[in-house]
Design an enzyme around this catalytic site. Structure first.
Site, PDB file in Angstrom:
ATOM      1  N   CYS A  91      -3.417   1.437  -6.104  1.00 53.08           N
ATOM      2  CA  CYS A  91      -3.704   0.976  -7.466  1.00 53.08           C
ATOM      3  C   CYS A  91      -5.194   0.669  -7.624  1.00 53.08           C
ATOM      4  O   CYS A  91      -5.997   1.573  -7.661  1.00 53.08           O
ATOM      5  CB  CYS A  91      -2.813  -0.229  -7.798  1.00 53.08           C
ATOM      6  N   HIS A 110       2.855   1.316  -5.968  1.00 57.93           N
ATOM      7  CA  HIS A 110       2.687   0.287  -4.931  1.00 57.93           C
ATOM      8  C   HIS A 110       3.714   0.372  -3.801  1.00 57.93           C
ATOM      9  O   HIS A 110       4.780  -0.245  -3.897  1.00 57.93           O
ATOM     10  CB  HIS A 110       2.805  -1.097  -5.573  1.00 57.93           C
ATOM     11  N   GLU A 157       3.639  -1.161  -1.017  1.00 56.58           N
ATOM     12  CA  GLU A 157       3.816  -2.460  -0.342  1.00 56.58           C
ATOM     13  C   GLU A 157       4.888  -3.321  -1.019  1.00 56.58           C
ATOM     14  O   GLU A 157       5.356  -4.288  -0.427  1.00 56.58           O
ATOM     15  CB  GLU A 157       2.472  -3.206  -0.253  1.00 56.58           C
TER      16      GLU A 157
END
Lengths: 234, 81
Positions: free
Chosen positions: A87, A196, A198
């Site tokens: 991002c 994302h 994560e």
């Protein structure tokens, strides 16, 4: 010995702790790195996390790209160290010219937050080797300026050389040209994407899957890939 | 102290969502005079001393390498205010 993956915190980073947690869940050792240092603390790989570094002033990622630690990150990336930009981290990689093109405001003008289906287009990078090319994954996406753009010439080169790492499926959430969600460099060590990984690494906290609510952990393999890639080089 | 103005615009061929939204809002106010809006940036660089050719050249370099991203933007002016 655990593979050490550094996560750089810039002023305005939001997902640095999440990225550290993802590294640990994948079996690595997370090392906090600071934007104002010139010290990579001997890490084996680096994550530039999401957020709004420097308040997105000037352009998203532009000021972070010139912060002290980035000179070391750029040298390490050019020497082959795995670097993942998520991002805002992707925006920093683009502003650092480690990846080509640019990211502009979403074509519909709104911030968007959704669980996003992607196709893994290149499974031979340092961050995607645990996937097969063509795999479809779901990880969260949340951005206001995620529209990927580049000249037609650059886009054709990216396609021709297999440097599109991820493509949006179902909907194009931000007007990215050719549905590009993420890129890799020629060497395959630098990868950047808007969604994302994560945030999809731990059961109970990821996207919904047909099996159970919030059980999606497709993002874990990004970090496992990097660990495998570092171990393969030793 | 003298000021150098740098103006940066999104490349004409690229979508400018902020400009488009603004144009839409103007149309909603009942005006049909303006058909499009594009939004750029203006930087005012205060110069500590005289504006020499070297200073202007440095401003030009800064405008192209840092104040704009040439992939998505053009520098349309670097001038003394």
């Amino acid at each position: 010995m655990a593979v050490r993956i550094g996560v750089v915190t810039f002023p305005g980073s939001l997902d640095d702790r999440d990225a550290q947690r993802a590294v640990r869940l994948a079996g690595g050792e997370a090392v906090a790195l600071w934007h104002g240092d010139h010290e990579l603390q001997g890490v084996d790989a680096i994550v530039l996390p999401g957020g709004f570094s420097y308040g997105d002033y000037l352009r998203c990622g532009a000021i972070a790209a010139h912060s002290p630690i980035m000179s070391e990150v750029i040298s390490a990336a050019n020497a082959g160290m795995p670097v993942l930009g998520i991002c805002n981290g992707f925006q920093i990689l683009v502003e650092s010219q480690l990846l080509p093109g640019g990211l502009i405001r979403n074509d519909h003008g709104d911030f968007i937050c959704r669980d996003q289906r992607l196709r893994v287009e290149n499974a031979s990078t340092a961050w995607t080797s645990q996937f097969e090319a063509g795999d479809e994954i779901v990880i969260p996406l949340k951005n206001g300026e995620g529209g990927y753009i580049a000249t037609d010439e650059t886009l054709d080169r990216l396609e021709g050389e297999g440097l599109v790492a991820f493509r949006y499926l179902d909907v194009n959430p931000n007007g990215s040209l050719r549905d590009i969600a993420g890129l890799t460099n020629e060497r395959g060590n630098v990868v950047g994407l808007m969604p994302h990984p994560e945030h999809a690494t731990e059961p109970g906290f990821g996207p919904d899957t047909p099996d159970a609510m919030r059980s999606g952990v497709d993002g874990l393999r990004f970090f496992q890939s990097a660990i495998e890639s570092v171990l393969a080089r030793v | 102290m003298p000021t150098i103005v740098v103006e940066v615009m999104p490349k004409p061929e690229l979508l400018d969502p902020a400009g488009k939204a603004t144009a839409g809002a103007i149309a909603k106010q009942g005006s049909s005079t303006f058909s499009a809006v594009r939004i750029g940036k203006r930087f005012e660089l205060t110069v500590d001393g005289e504006v020499t050719d070297a200073v202007l050249a440095e401003a030009q370099r800064l405008a192209e390498e840092f104040l704009s991203n040439q992939v998505i933007e053009d520098v349309v002016a670097v001038k003394v205010a």
